[in-house]
Scaffold this motif. Sequence first.
Motif, PDB file in Angstrom:
ATOM      1  N   ASP A   1      39.564  48.411  36.048  1.00 52.42           N
ATOM      2  CA  ASP A   1      40.964  48.318  36.471  1.00 52.42           C
ATOM      3  C   ASP A   1      41.099  48.631  37.962  1.00 52.42           C
ATOM      4  O   ASP A   1      40.644  49.674  38.441  1.00 52.42           O
ATOM      5  N   GLY A   2      41.707  47.726  38.689  1.00 51.55           N
ATOM      6  CA  GLY A   2      41.835  47.885  40.130  1.00 51.55           C
ATOM      7  C   GLY A   2      40.676  47.294  40.908  1.00 51.55           C
ATOM      8  O   GLY A   2      40.749  47.135  42.129  1.00 51.55           O
ATOM      9  N   GLY A   3      39.599  46.975  40.201  1.00 61.04           N
ATOM     10  CA  GLY A   3      38.397  46.470  40.855  1.00 61.04           C
ATOM     11  C   GLY A   3      37.997  45.105  40.342  1.00 61.04           C
ATOM     12  O   GLY A   3      38.836  44.239  40.080  1.00 61.04           O
ATOM     13  N   THR A   4      36.682  44.931  40.163  1.00 57.89           N
ATOM     14  CA  THR A   4      36.121  43.627  39.810  1.00 57.89           C
ATOM     15  C   THR A   4      35.246  43.752  38.569  1.00 57.89           C
ATOM     16  O   THR A   4      34.496  44.713  38.442  1.00 57.89           O
ATOM     17  N   LEU A   5      35.356  42.787  37.671  1.00 60.33           N
ATOM     18  CA  LEU A   5      34.517  42.734  36.472  1.00 60.33           C
ATOM     19  C   LEU A   5      33.590  41.526  36.587  1.00 60.33           C
ATOM     20  O   LEU A   5      34.052  40.391  36.746  1.00 60.33           O
TER      21      LEU A   5
ATOM     22  N   ASP B   1      44.648  45.431  36.023  1.00 57.94           N
ATOM     23  CA  ASP B   1      44.556  44.621  37.242  1.00 57.94           C
ATOM     24  C   ASP B   1      43.079  44.440  37.553  1.00 57.94           C
ATOM     25  O   ASP B   1      42.444  45.307  38.148  1.00 57.94           O
ATOM     26  N   VAL B   2      42.531  43.324  37.103  1.00 55.76           N
ATOM     27  CA  VAL B   2      41.091  43.092  37.215  1.00 55.76           C
ATOM     28  C   VAL B   2      40.840  41.688  37.753  1.00 55.76           C
ATOM     29  O   VAL B   2      41.471  40.723  37.320  1.00 55.76           O
ATOM     30  N   ARG B   3      39.918  41.597  38.692  1.00 53.54           N
ATOM     31  CA  ARG B   3      39.451  40.291  39.141  1.00 53.54           C
ATOM     32  C   ARG B   3      38.138  40.002  38.417  1.00 53.54           C
ATOM     33  O   ARG B   3      37.233  40.833  38.423  1.00 53.54           O
ATOM     34  N   VAL B   4      38.040  38.829  37.815  1.00 52.33           N
ATOM     35  CA  VAL B   4      36.854  38.480  37.037  1.00 52.33           C
ATOM     36  C   VAL B   4      35.976  37.508  37.817  1.00 52.33           C
ATOM     37  O   VAL B   4      36.437  36.481  38.310  1.00 52.33           O
TER      38      VAL B   4
END
Length: 528
Positions: free
Chosen positions: A286-290, A327-330
Amino acid sequence: MQDISVSTLIDMTIGLARGDNDQDRFSNLLDAIRKSIQCDCVALLSLQGETLVPLAMQGLTRDTFGRRFKIDEHPRFARICASKTAVRFDADCNLPDPFDNLLLDYDGDLPMHSCMGLPLFYADKLLGVLTLDSLTPGAFDQFPSRSLDALSAIAASSLKVALTVSQLEQQAKQTQQRFEELNEDAWDRDGGEIIGDSPIMQALKADIDVVAPSNFNILIHGETGVGKELVARSLHHLSPRKKQPLVYVNCAAIPENLVESELFGHVKGAFTGADKNRMGKFALADGGTLFLDEIGELPLAAQSKILRALQNNEIQPVGQDKVETIDVRVLAATNRDLKQEVTQGRFRSDLFHRLSVYPITVPALRERNGDIVLLAGYFLEQARRKLGIVQIKLGKDAQLVLSRYNWPGNVRELEHVINRAALKARARNHSSKLIIVSVEDIGDLHSVVTDFESPKRCATNESEVDIALGLREATEAYQRQMIVEALTAAEFNWAKSARMLKTDRANLTRLAKRLGIEVTKQHQVKVG
């Protein structure tokens, strides 16, 4: 007899709740106190070790904030700290007042005056004191002790909350700083730079620079071993999310029955073995990148849940009714042709299009004209540090051999070859300061090609099976060969190997056991 009204206590409580920060809350507290208790100055001090430190005050000179009052040097403070209830000092008390010469708009020693101190206890622990001074003698004598105890309790609770919040904020700040430092350390340690100056790599770097600052979800495509994870780390590092976590998930390594729990978490009791709540990878990122590596290996059911997370920024842990916002960027990676997977019904078209807003293809090493020697030098330097070699270089003949090979295993294969060659060269020239890696150290590259070729290609080589063994033994030898090659190509992942061979994972492991095949902890296939 004067008293502190209930409305004043209510105002104190409301003022504490309305404050945006500690200073606002403390000021609201002192304002409420002075409305009910007439005084010329009031101060709130926190106990830190054996010293009282001013947190808020009214009616005292500004420099008082900078003072630190050691309790054993101030008898009045010592009396207050030793008491469990409010302490009222007589007007003619000869104990020195800590605030002498510090009263605002009053110069010189304080005349006859009233002084009262309230010890602030929370759970039987002294947190600080509240002091009130008035130039009118006996100003505090009429207040009931019970009312003063209530005032002390509210002030102590306010101080406790403020100190706890401040401590948590400080811990969170320290944790964030450590996390950012670890991110940078990992970036420096693992090597964040993408090595290569070929035109196709320059185009790749340009694509990364363009899309990294955006919030787009990205599909990274490329053969096994080309460096898709490095591209993902570069995208994260160049994004506004670089100070937040980059969470890695190998989709092929998750058992099918645990995919949803692994990605979205679960609550205690959601299923057998769920003995406590567990955060999923989406919540951790959350807040970062997956980074979802090998996303093409996910079952369709899990794909639909990921689609919902991308569309609505929502996840639902297994066994929980409440939906959580994230809030995640995939960033997703695959070596499969997902368009073909969509056509064959093995991958959701809506998820494919959601991920393909800005697709990135990482080129195979054989397509990167001129980059092989650069990468060889990079890996050679890493090997030099690991092996404690003073100086090591590639011989010209070795460079030529490396450049002419087609590298079916791509950059990963090149790294393994360089590490083996450096080890052999060191053993051959252990007494020399300069070690030169030769063709002899590199060995026959074609002898390791089958480690990286697809099982389909290897299995069709008819010379691998001797039909003179008889039908049963020849069949078992053929099955053994296919399983070993599939495991090697799938990087020793049983689930992925089963999908390659179009069989069930459980059936594959049973068959492998019967054929005497096992994967060791060192990721080697052992045939018994």
